[in-house]
Design an enzyme around this catalytic site. Structure first.
Site, PDB file in Angstrom:
ATOM      1  N   TYR A 297      19.824   7.035 103.933  1.00  0.00           N
ATOM      2  CA  TYR A 297      20.800   6.662 105.115  1.00  0.00           C
ATOM      3  C   TYR A 297      21.409   7.612 105.958  1.00  0.00           C
ATOM      4  CZ  TYR A 297      24.869   8.359 102.451  1.00  0.00           C
ATOM      5  OH  TYR A 297      25.677   9.344 101.821  1.00  0.00           O
TER       6      TYR A 297
ATOM      7  N   ARG B 257      10.445  -7.136  90.890  1.00  0.00           N
ATOM      8  CA  ARG B 257      11.175  -5.800  90.309  1.00  0.00           C
ATOM      9  C   ARG B 257      10.064  -5.260  89.264  1.00  0.00           C
ATOM     10  NH1 ARG B 257      13.970  -3.393  86.481  1.00  0.00           N
ATOM     11  NH2 ARG B 257      15.960  -2.227  87.199  1.00  0.00           N
TER      12      ARG B 257
ATOM     13  N   HIS C 239       9.180  -0.751  88.769  1.00  0.00           N
ATOM     14  CA  HIS C 239       9.773   0.688  89.114  1.00  0.00           C
ATOM     15  C   HIS C 239       8.721   1.140  90.309  1.00  0.00           C
ATOM     16  CE1 HIS C 239      12.124   0.447  85.955  1.00  0.00           C
ATOM     17  NE2 HIS C 239      12.545   1.983  85.858  1.00  0.00           N
TER      18      HIS C 239
ATOM     19  N   LYS D 224      18.816  12.538 101.797  1.00  0.00           N
ATOM     20  CA  LYS D 224      20.098  11.559 101.975  1.00  0.00           C
ATOM     21  C   LYS D 224      19.835  10.212 101.388  1.00  0.00           C
ATOM     22  CE  LYS D 224      24.008  10.774 104.882  1.00  0.00           C
ATOM     23  NZ  LYS D 224      25.100  11.370 104.060  1.00  0.00           N
TER      24      LYS D 224
ATOM     25  N   LEU E  41      22.902  18.634 100.404  1.00  0.00           N
ATOM     26  CA  LEU E  41      22.270  18.130 101.649  1.00  0.00           C
ATOM     27  C   LEU E  41      22.820  19.056 102.895  1.00  0.00           C
ATOM     28  CD1 LEU E  41      21.400  15.384 102.749  1.00  0.00           C
ATOM     29  CD2 LEU E  41      23.696  14.981 103.402  1.00  0.00           C
TER      30      LEU E  41
HETATM   31  C1  LIG Z   1      26.690  15.056  99.163  1.00  0.00           C
HETATM   32  C2  LIG Z   1      26.799  15.147 100.846  1.00  0.00           C
HETATM   33  N1  LIG Z   1      26.887  16.553 101.288  1.00  0.00           N
HETATM   34  C3  LIG Z   1      27.401  16.806 102.497  1.00  0.00           C
HETATM   35  C4  LIG Z   1      27.615  15.798 103.423  1.00  0.00           C
HETATM   36  C5  LIG Z   1      27.876  16.343 105.013  1.00  0.00           C
HETATM   37  O1  LIG Z   1      26.850  15.748 105.908  1.00  0.00           O
HETATM   38  P1  LIG Z   1      26.969  15.340 107.339  1.00  0.00           P
HETATM   39  O2  LIG Z   1      27.763  16.542 108.000  1.00  0.00           O
HETATM   40  O3  LIG Z   1      25.740  15.364 107.816  1.00  0.00           O
HETATM   41  O4  LIG Z   1      27.845  14.094 107.487  1.00  0.00           O
HETATM   42  C6  LIG Z   1      27.617  14.444 103.089  1.00  0.00           C
HETATM   43  C7  LIG Z   1      27.748  13.436 104.000  1.00  0.00           C
HETATM   44  O5  LIG Z   1      27.968  12.223 103.675  1.00  0.00           O
HETATM   45  C8  LIG Z   1      26.972  14.248 101.591  1.00  0.00           C
HETATM   46  O6  LIG Z   1      27.127  12.902 101.269  1.00  0.00           O
END
Ligand SMILES: Cc1ncc(COP(=O)(O)O)c(C=O)c1O
Length: 281
Positions: free
Chosen positions: A33, A100, A102, A146, A204
């Site tokens: 997402y 369903r 895996h 993400k 992330l």
């Molecule tokens: C685990 C995590 N880290 C960092 C971020 C920050 O990312 P962004 O600046 O792209 O929203 C998010 C945003 O949802 C996140 O879920």
């Protein structure tokens, strides 16, 4: 006004929007997402968000559900239909519907859902510092993708909520801070250097993080990407969080111990104002 969602080719009432119970997103959390900040009706950092979406899809061996330009049009339409001025757009792509199991044995048609909502009349340029708590990071090793698999993040955020805190910052096995449950974390040293963790598989790579990094550099601030601990954060002159939904949010305390005098720091305040101006222009 009733909210409208985009689901697999149709614009439908948000309340009645539905996907199959055999969708692998529902069964396995098999999807990715993006969350994008909408300011004055426009997407902040649209290109970088779509680039990260592309990367997440590729890391998951999933095709785009529609062309990138078509997705841009869908997002713009959802923002318009929901009259979003200041808020967020959610784009969710799951691997699709299958019996369903895996494994998947043939390429599936990915499912696409786009929703949007207003979050505030105006985005405040100044906000008070927030309390955070620390929790162990219990996630998998590919935090750079993400994915919609957010259970450890949800449990961490719930702990923060129950403790009256704004966010839970997660601590890796070696004692270093990884990131917040839905944000990246930064500290400002007594020497005025901005420290944030390098964007490896451990976190992330936030789009807001990257824009704030560029904004800070333009402001002649030194940004250093390296690991830091909670102890270092507590002895720093400031700390703050970045994300599409919280922008730049100063941290006042960690586990009830104050950072500085517990109020929003000058660097975080300036960065928040400059970041908002940057994404508005
Ligand atoms: C685990 C995590 N880290 C960092 C971020 C920050 O990312 P962004 O600046 O792209 O929203 C998010 C945003 O949802 C996140 O879920």
């Amino acid at each position: 006004m009733s909210r409208i969602a985009y689901v697999n080719g149709s614009y439908v009432s948000h309340r009645e929007a539905a996907v199959s119970i055999d969708d692998r997103g529902y069964q396995f959390g098999d999807g990715i997402y993006e969350v994008v900040f909408i300011i004055d009706g426009h997407m902040a950092d649209e290109g970088p968000h779509l680039d990260r979406l592309d990367r997440s899809l590729s890391e998951m061996s999933m095709p785009w559900p529609v062309d990138r330009t078509v997705l841009q049009m869908i997002i713009a339409r959802i923002v318009r239909l929901n009259q979003v001025k200041n808020g967020l757009v959610y784009v969710q792509i799951t691997r699709g519907v299958a019996k369903r199991d895996h494994k998947w044995t043939k390429p599936l048609k990915p499912a696409l859902v786009v929703t949007a909502k207003n979050t505030a009349k105006n985005i405040p340029k100044e906000i008070p510092a927030v309390p955070v708590i620390s929790v162990p990071d219990e996630r998998w090793e590919r935090r750079d993708i993400k994915t919609i698999q957010l259970l450890p993040n949800c449990l961490a955020k719930q702990k923060a909520y129950e403790a009256g805190a704004y966010e839970a910052v997660m601590i890796d096995a070696d004692g270093s801070v990884t990131e917040g449950s839905s944000s990246n974390m930064w500290i400002v040293t007594k020497q005025g250097e901005l420290i944030t963790r390098p964007a490896t598989h451990k976190i992330l790579n936030g789009i807001t993080r990257r824009t704030v990094m560029a904004v800070a550099t333009e402001m002649q601030l030194k940004v250093v990407e390296r690991n830091f601990t909670i102890e270092e954060a507590l002895s720093a002159s400031e700390a703050f969080l970045t994300s599409a939904s919280s922008h730049v949010t100063p941290i006042g305390s960690i586990d009830e111990a104050l950072i500085g005098d517990g109020t929003a720091g000058a660097v975080a305040k300036r960065l928040r104002v400059t970041y908002i101006e940057e994404v508005t222009s």
